[in-house]
Design an enzyme around this catalytic site. Structure first.
Site, PDB file in Angstrom:
ATOM      1  N   GLN A 285       0.820  -1.214   0.000  1.00  0.00           N
ATOM      2  CA  GLN A 285       0.000   0.000   0.000  1.00  0.00           C
ATOM      3  C   GLN A 285       0.851   1.261   0.000  1.00  0.00           C
ATOM      4  O   GLN A 285       0.325   2.368  -0.182  1.00  0.00           O
ATOM      5  CB  GLN A 285      -0.928   0.020   1.228  1.00  0.00           C
TER       6      GLN A 285
ATOM      7  N   SER B 240       3.299  -4.867  -5.256  1.00  0.00           N
ATOM      8  CA  SER B 240       2.324  -5.467  -6.161  1.00  0.00           C
ATOM      9  C   SER B 240       1.975  -4.503  -7.288  1.00  0.00           C
ATOM     10  O   SER B 240       1.956  -3.283  -7.087  1.00  0.00           O
ATOM     11  CB  SER B 240       1.067  -5.810  -5.365  1.00  0.00           C
TER      12      SER B 240
ATOM     13  N   HIS C 226      -1.010  -4.296  -9.128  1.00  0.00           N
ATOM     14  CA  HIS C 226      -2.368  -3.781  -9.307  1.00  0.00           C
ATOM     15  C   HIS C 226      -2.797  -2.765  -8.253  1.00  0.00           C
ATOM     16  O   HIS C 226      -3.895  -2.218  -8.339  1.00  0.00           O
ATOM     17  CB  HIS C 226      -3.373  -4.938  -9.384  1.00  0.00           C
TER      18      HIS C 226
ATOM     19  N   THR D 258       8.717 -19.133 -15.993  1.00  0.00           N
ATOM     20  CA  THR D 258       8.864 -18.192 -17.104  1.00  0.00           C
ATOM     21  C   THR D 258       8.284 -16.839 -16.719  1.00  0.00           C
ATOM     22  O   THR D 258       7.199 -16.761 -16.139  1.00  0.00           O
ATOM     23  CB  THR D 258       8.138 -18.746 -18.351  1.00  0.00           C
TER      24      THR D 258
ATOM     25  N   CYS E 237     -21.030  -8.309   8.330  1.00  0.00           N
ATOM     26  CA  CYS E 237     -22.044  -8.732   7.382  1.00  0.00           C
ATOM     27  C   CYS E 237     -21.519  -8.755   5.950  1.00  0.00           C
ATOM     28  O   CYS E 237     -22.140  -9.330   5.080  1.00  0.00           O
ATOM     29  CB  CYS E 237     -23.265  -7.817   7.466  1.00  0.00           C
TER      30      CYS E 237
END
Lengths: 417, 142
Positions: free
Chosen positions: A194, A214, A216, A255, A341
């Site tokens: 983050q 990361s 994305h 690969t 929930c």
């Protein structure tokens, strides 16, 4: 009498649905996509093919990406290992170090608000005979350096503490942790998913030995990530967890995902060039959202330290309103909730609970994750809509009514089921 | 999570929201659930002492959309019924009517509990001759 003739008019710059969940994932930056596209089609070579131009072309692109990623975090290209994403990076770091340094010790230190990719990996390590200390966090979501100092013993081989939290956006004292670990000769890994591309990260200045990132989360593609592994002072060794062709200096066979890697590199390059300006913009929008909500609603609670905080994050509890019902009312806005929930387990967010918040406050929490493509008009729309729905749900809430009447809800004998 | 049209409809237009005088002998109040569980329902009924017919019902609910819809529906269903008829309402009827998924069944259970608790409270206030209070009583603690 049925069809409504005119939909309520949206303000300029607002198109529904609005995406404001950028800690979960980010949209691909069009510039990143453009960089990636050729590597899906005519530049399809295997970066490990050493004897023809297709392979050389792919390898060159991968090397450039390595440079781009390294530059963003103050590393060198050779220290970047490509993976399938941060979950793999975290697994590789913790398991790989645990295995490699087993003779030196078997003690690992982490903390309670880590991502599950770290916590569950640590639990696995416990099953394998390692000892793991889970440091608590204070009400702001920060670890106490004194706790860390006390937890270290002569068997400690690894400290793994996240850079910034995915739910509450709180930034841990990474530079202090790194300094302490280096003084003690203990390796320091940080899950910086983050933080990278959002706030300055410098592996040397902060004494970080291993770092997960990361694609994305930084407007790059899904399915690609990296692990920074320090090469000198000290040279970190990691036992590979995938056996095969010995790619990535033997640490991660398989690969290379060339289009993904090209995208990750491009995303890091953009982040490096635009981070300062973007952070200023995001922080201003975040503060505007916070101020609007605070000035129009009572019984709200900001979760996590605002002093040590990611610019695009706001985690707020709207007390006496249940999170999922709030999400339902703002269903043209994509945000997330710490409410039980929203999960299959019916347990509210463990991160919010770790701050010492009651389950009722955790159930009422919403995480706003602002990102590169949000506009101020969207922020205003979101604020107005949230205020409207919270007020409506509070009209429905027996707890709000009781609190307004001055009843101490903690003294009520509830009929839990 | 995808909601059924009926849940969305009740969520957008909840029926019988409000409060009645909990001290009135004609009013029974049921307060069930707990804030830390993420659901609290307060259901109130106003009963005609002569006919034992529930003439009015009000609710307020803290909870997810399915909890709000379950309690809204419960107020609709109890109105016009006698207290004994209202006790026949089963959570499974609510599940069926609102097409609740398995993870939301507890919302319907809570609504049934709320009906029983409200009737229990009313019965306690109006101990009818010879009729013991037989329904489980969840006390409105406030």
């Amino acid at each position: 009498m049925s069809t409504v003739l005119s939909e309520p008019k949206l303000p300029a710059g607002v198109k529904l649905p609005i995406y404001m969940d950028n800690h979960a994932t980010t949209p691909l930056d069009p510039r990143v996509l453009e960089a990636m596209l050729p590597f899906f089609t005519n530049k399809f070579g295997n970066a490990a093919s050493r004897n023809h131009s297709f392979g050389w072309e792919a390898e060159k692109a991968v090397d450039l990406a390595r440079e781009q990623i390294a530059k963003l975090i103050g590393a060198t290209a050779k220290e970047i290992i490509f993976t399938s994403g941060a979950t793999e990076s975290n697994n590789l770091a913790i398991k790989g170090i645990g295995e490699m340094y087993r003779e030196r010790g078997n003690h690992i230190i982490t903390q309670v608000t880590e991502h599950k990719a770290v916590l569950d990996t640590c639990k696995r390590m416990e099953k394998l005979g390692y000892r793991v200390t889970y440091l608590p966090v204070n009400a702001d979501g920060l670890i106490e350096m004194e706790d860390l100092k006390r937890a270290i013993d002569d068997k400690t081989i690894l400290v793994t503490i996240m850079f910034a939290n995915n739910e509450i956006g709180v930034i841990q004292p990474v530079a202090e942790i790194g300094k302490l670990c280096h003084e003690k000769g203990i390796l320091f890994h940080t899950d910086a998913v983050q933080a990278v591309g959002k706030i300055p990260v410098d592996v040397n200045a902060m004494n970080i030995d291993v770092l997960s990132l990361s694609g994305h989360k930084i407007y790059g593609p899904k399915g690609v990530g990296a692990l920074y592994v320090r090469r000198r002072n000290p040279r970190v060794q990691i036992a590979s967890q995938l056996d095969g062709g010995g790619h990535e200096r033997g640490m991660r066979s398989g690969t290379l995902n060339v289009p993904g890697i090209v995208g990750l590199g491009a995303a890091c390059e953009i982040a490096r060039l635009e981070m300062d300006e973007e952070a200023t913009k995001l922080k201003a929008m975040r503060d505007r959202l916070k101020e609007k909500l605070e000035s129009n609603l009572d019984f709200i609670h900001v979760n996590g330290s605002m002093e040590h905080h990611l610019p695009g994050n706001l985690n707020m509890s709207f007390i006496h309103v249940e999170g999922e019902s709030l999400l339902m009312g703002i269903n043209d806005i994509a945000v997330s909730s710490g409410s039980a929930c929203t999960s299959a387990t019916l347990e509210p967010s463990y991160v919010l609970k770790a701050l010492g918040l009651g389950d009722d406050v955790a159930h009422s929490s919403i995480r706003f994750g602002l990102g590169r493509f949000n506009t101020q008009a969207e922020v205003d729309y979101v604020a107005d809509k949230v205020i409207d729905v919270v007020q409506k749900l509070r009209e429905l809430s027996p707890l709000y009514e009781m609190a307004k009447e001055g009843i101490d809800l903690t003294k009520v004998q509830w009929q839990a089921h | 999570m995808a909601y059924s049209d009926k849940v969305i409809e009740h969520y957008n237009n909840p029926r019988n929201v409000g409060q009645m005088d909990k001290n009135s002998t004609e009013v029974g109040t049921g307060l069930v659930g707990a804030p830390e569980c993420g659901d609290v329902m307060r259901l109130q009924i106003k009963v005609n002492p002569e006919t034992r017919v529930i003439e009015d019902a009000k609710f307020k609910t803290f909870g997810c959309g399915s909890a709000i819809a379950s309690s809204s529906l419960a107020t609709e269903w109890v109105k016009g019924k006698t207290v004994d008829e209202a006790l026949e309402i089963k959570n499974t009827d609510i599940v069926k009517e609102l097409a609740l998924p398995p993870v939301k069944i507890h919302c319907s259970v809570l609504a049934e509990d709320a009906i029983r608790a409200a009737i229990g409270d009313w019965k306690k206030k109006n101990v009818v001759e010879g009729q013991a209070v037989s329904t489980p009583v969840a006390v409105a603690a406030n």
